[in-house]
Design a protein around this motif. Structure first.
Motif, PDB file in Angstrom:
ATOM      1  N   GLY A 233      -1.569   6.556   9.348  1.00  0.00           N
ATOM      2  CA  GLY A 233      -0.305   7.278   9.390  1.00  0.00           C
ATOM      3  C   GLY A 233       0.212   7.594   8.004  1.00  0.00           C
ATOM      4  O   GLY A 233       0.756   8.680   7.761  1.00  0.00           O
ATOM      5  N   LEU A 234       0.045   6.657   7.067  1.00  0.00           N
ATOM      6  CA  LEU A 234       0.477   6.900   5.684  1.00  0.00           C
ATOM      7  C   LEU A 234      -0.293   8.068   5.084  1.00  0.00           C
ATOM      8  O   LEU A 234       0.297   8.937   4.415  1.00  0.00           O
ATOM      9  N   ALA A 235      -1.599   8.128   5.320  1.00  0.00           N
ATOM     10  CA  ALA A 235      -2.403   9.232   4.787  1.00  0.00           C
ATOM     11  C   ALA A 235      -1.930  10.569   5.368  1.00  0.00           C
ATOM     12  O   ALA A 235      -1.821  11.573   4.636  1.00  0.00           O
ATOM     13  N   ARG A 236      -1.627  10.579   6.668  1.00  0.00           N
ATOM     14  CA  ARG A 236      -1.127  11.818   7.277  1.00  0.00           C
ATOM     15  C   ARG A 236       0.234  12.199   6.695  1.00  0.00           C
ATOM     16  O   ARG A 236       0.506  13.382   6.447  1.00  0.00           O
TER      17      ARG A 236
ATOM     18  N   GLY B  16       3.319  15.955   2.925  1.00  0.00           N
ATOM     19  CA  GLY B  16       4.308  16.043   1.857  1.00  0.00           C
ATOM     20  C   GLY B  16       3.882  16.956   0.724  1.00  0.00           C
ATOM     21  O   GLY B  16       2.891  17.702   0.836  1.00  0.00           O
ATOM     22  N   PRO B  17       4.615  16.895  -0.400  1.00  0.00           N
ATOM     23  CA  PRO B  17       4.319  17.764  -1.547  1.00  0.00           C
ATOM     24  C   PRO B  17       2.883  17.585  -2.030  1.00  0.00           C
ATOM     25  O   PRO B  17       2.376  16.467  -2.122  1.00  0.00           O
ATOM     26  N   GLY B  18       2.231  18.702  -2.337  1.00  0.00           N
ATOM     27  CA  GLY B  18       0.851  18.682  -2.809  1.00  0.00           C
ATOM     28  C   GLY B  18      -0.161  18.733  -1.685  1.00  0.00           C
ATOM     29  O   GLY B  18      -1.283  19.195  -1.874  1.00  0.00           O
ATOM     30  N   HIS B  19       0.217  18.248  -0.498  1.00  0.00           N
ATOM     31  CA  HIS B  19      -0.637  18.296   0.686  1.00  0.00           C
ATOM     32  C   HIS B  19      -2.078  17.850   0.403  1.00  0.00           C
ATOM     33  O   HIS B  19      -3.033  18.609   0.619  1.00  0.00           O
ATOM     34  N   PRO B  20      -2.267  16.627  -0.107  1.00  0.00           N
ATOM     35  CA  PRO B  20      -3.639  16.174  -0.346  1.00  0.00           C
ATOM     36  C   PRO B  20      -4.443  16.178   0.946  1.00  0.00           C
ATOM     37  O   PRO B  20      -3.928  15.849   2.022  1.00  0.00           O
TER      38      PRO B  20
ATOM     39  N   LEU C 267       0.823  -1.211   0.000  1.00  0.00           N
ATOM     40  CA  LEU C 267       0.000   0.000   0.000  1.00  0.00           C
ATOM     41  C   LEU C 267       0.855   1.259   0.000  1.00  0.00           C
ATOM     42  O   LEU C 267       0.501   2.257  -0.644  1.00  0.00           O
ATOM     43  N   ASN C 268       1.988   1.227   0.694  1.00  0.00           N
ATOM     44  CA  ASN C 268       2.908   2.360   0.625  1.00  0.00           C
ATOM     45  C   ASN C 268       3.438   2.551  -0.787  1.00  0.00           C
ATOM     46  O   ASN C 268       3.554   3.682  -1.283  1.00  0.00           O
TER      47      ASN C 268
END
Length: 427
Positions: free
Chosen positions: A124-127, A132-136, A97-98
Motif C-alpha cells: 500500500g505504501l508503494a502504491r 503522489g508527486p513524481g509518480h515513481p 519504513l514509511n
C-alpha cells in the motif's frame, strides 16, 4: 500472576514456559509472529518503569529519558552489529519504513521495486508513493514457493537488470528479510549486494528478524536502510522497533516523523547527518516504556540461555511441528528443505484451492478459530493463500510443544469443513 522472579535457573522450554506469559489457559498461540507475546517478567519491568515515569513526568521527560534511550540504543546496536550513530528507536516497522520511503524526493522515471510477498501495508505504501508527486513506477518481482534461495537470487538479479535506467534515476528496492506470508527467510544479504552492484537503494523490511534471525550483522551486510520490530520475536512491549539508517544515507531521511523541534534545514547543517539521532530522542510526547522495554527483553532472553538456545529450540519445533501437522492433514510443508525456515513453518491445510482468497474468508477463519461457539479451545495461526493452495503459518516459540500442532490440526480441520459448507451454501 503479575510478576515473576527470574534470578534462578530458567525451566525447560515447552509448556513449563507458559507460566511466564499471560495467556488464557484455553488459548493455543501459534501466531506469535503477528503481534508478539509479552513475558510477565518484562511486563513487571514495564510496570515498574511506568510507575517511575508517573511519579514525576517532568523529571523523566526533561532529564532522564534521553539517557535511558541512549543506553537502550547502545545495547540494541551491539545486538544487531551496527554503529550506534546509525540506530534509532521508532514505533514499529511500518512507521520506520514509511519514514524512510516518504523521505525520498521522487521524480518521474524513479522506480520502487517490491515483491508479491511484500507485506500488504508496504504494498500500500508503494502504491501511495506512486500516486503522489513524481509518480515513481512500482516494479514487482514475483516469487512462487516452493523455490530456492539460488533461484530467487538469480531471478532478482535479472529483474533489476530488466529495469530501464537513465541518468539521475532512483531505484529503491523494498526487500523482506523474512517474509510475512509465507513466513520465509530470504537471502536478503545477497540481494543487498546485488543492489549495490546495480546502484539500487536497499530498504530492508526486517519486521520478523530481530529475535528470530540468528547473527544479524548490519555492519557486514551493509544495507542502506533496515527496520525491525522488537515487540515480535524479541519479547519487548508493543510497539517498538529499531531503525537503521546507514550514515551515508542520513541526509535522505531529513526529518523524523513527526518532525522534531531539533530539525535543521539541510542548507544549515554542518554535516549531512546533523541532528539525525536527536530528532528521534524527542519528537512529541509518547509512552516511552515500550522502546525502553528492550533492555528487559534482552535480560529475559539472556536468562533463558541466549539467542542460540532460544532459536535452536524454536527452529527445531517449527521443523518437527510443521512435519507433524502436514502428516495429520496428509498434505505438505511449503519449505521441505528447511532453507527458508527460521521459527515459522508453513503447512498446507485441507481447503480446496478453488476457494478464492478474500477478506470474508479471512474473517471466517478468525471468527471460528478465536471466537468459537462449539468448543472451549481457541487457537491462532495465520491462514493464507499462495500459489494455488491454502496454508497455515505457524510460529514456534519457547512454550510450544508438538501437542499444540495437534490441537491446531484438529481445530483447523473442523474450521476448514465449516468454511467449505458456508461457501457452498452461498454459491
Amino acid at each position: 500472576m503479575t510478576q515473576l522472579d527470574f534470578d534462578g535457573d530458567s525451566p525447560a522450554f515447552g509448556h513449563s514456559m507458559l507460566k511466564y506469559f499471560a495467556f488464557d489457559p484455553n488459548y493455543v498461540n501459534l501466531n506469535h509472529g503477528s503481534y508478539g507475546s509479552l513475558p510477565l517478567p518484562v511486563l513487571a519491568a514495564c510496570n515498574k518503569l511506568t510507575l517511575h515515569v508517573e511519579s514525576n513526568p517532568d523529571l523523566f521527560v526533561k532529564v532522564e529519558q534521553t539517557e535511558l534511550i541512549t543506553k537502550t540504543r547502545a545495547r540494541i546496536s551491539k545486538f544487531i552489529g551496527a554503529k550506534m550513530n546509525e540506530v534509532v528507536l521508532v514505533r514499529n516497522t511500518s512507521h520506520g519504513l514509511n519514514t524512510i520511503m516518504r523521505s525520498f524526493e521522487w521524480n518521474a522515471g524513479d522506480v520502487i521495486v517490491t515483491c508479491n510477498s511484500t507485506y500488504d501495508a508496504m504494498q500500500g505504501l508503494a502504491r501511495f508513493l506512486h500516486d503522489g508527486p513524481g509518480h515513481p513506477e512500482v516494479s514487482q518481482f514475483v516469487i512462487q514457493w516452493p523455490t530456492s534461495h539460488a533461484v530467487i537470487i538469480a531471478g532478482y538479479r535479472a529483474h533489476l537488470q530488466s529495469i530501464r535506467r537513465h541518468r539521475g534515476q532512483k531505484v529503491v528496492a523494498m526487500i523482506d528479510s523474512i517474509t510475512s506470508v509465507p513466513g520465509a527467510l530470504m537471502p536478503w544479504q545477497t540481494l543487498v549486494q546485488i543492489c549495490k552492484e546495480m546502484g539500487v537503494y536497499s530498504v530492508i523490511d526486517g519486521a520478523h528478524s530481530i529475535g528470530q534471525e540468528m547473527n544479524i550483522n548490519l555492519g557486514k551486510a551493509d544495507p542502506d536502510f533496515w527496520v525491525s520490530n522488537c515487540h515480535k520475536w524479541l519479547f519487548a512491549k508493543r510497539g517498538c522497533a529499531v531503525m537503521f539508517v546507514a550514515e551515508r544515507n542520513q541526509h535522505i531521511v531529513k526529518s523524523s516523523f513527526p518532525t522534531s523541534k531539533v530539525y535543521i534545514s539541510p542548507s544549515d547543517r554542518k554535516f549531512p547527518s546533523e541532528s539525525f539521532i536527536e530528532q528521534y530522542n524527542w519528537n512529541g510526547t509518547i509512552d516511552f516504556v515500550p522502546p525502553l522495554s528492550i533492555s528487559a527483553a534482552l535480560d529475559f532472553r539472556e536468562w533463558l540461555g541466549g539467542e542460540k538456545a532460544i532459536n535452536a529450540y524454536c527452529h527445531d519445533m517449527a521443523m518437527r511441528g510443521g512435519a507433524h501437522l502436514a502428516s495429520i492433514f496428509g498434505t505438505r510443508v511449503l519449505d521441505e528443505t528447511g532453507e527458508f525456515t527460521c521459527n515459522m513453518v508453513n503447512v498446507q491445510i485441507p481447503l480446496p484451492p478453488s476457494i478464492e482468497p478474500s477478506d470474508a474468508i479471512d474473517d471466517l477463519f478468525q471468527q471460528k478459530m478465536l471466537r468459537p461457539t462449539n468448543r472451549k479451545i481457541k487457537v491462532s495461526a495465520s491462514v493464507f493463500h499462495h500459489n494455488g493452495a491454502w496454508w497455515a503459518r505457524c510460529s514456534a516459540q519457547i512454550w510450544t510443544e508438538l501437542s499444540d500442532f495437534e490441537v491446531l490440526g484438529s481445530v483447523l480441520r473442523e474450521v476448514c469443513n465449516e468454511v467449505k459448507r458456508e461457501i457452498q451454501a452461498v454459491y
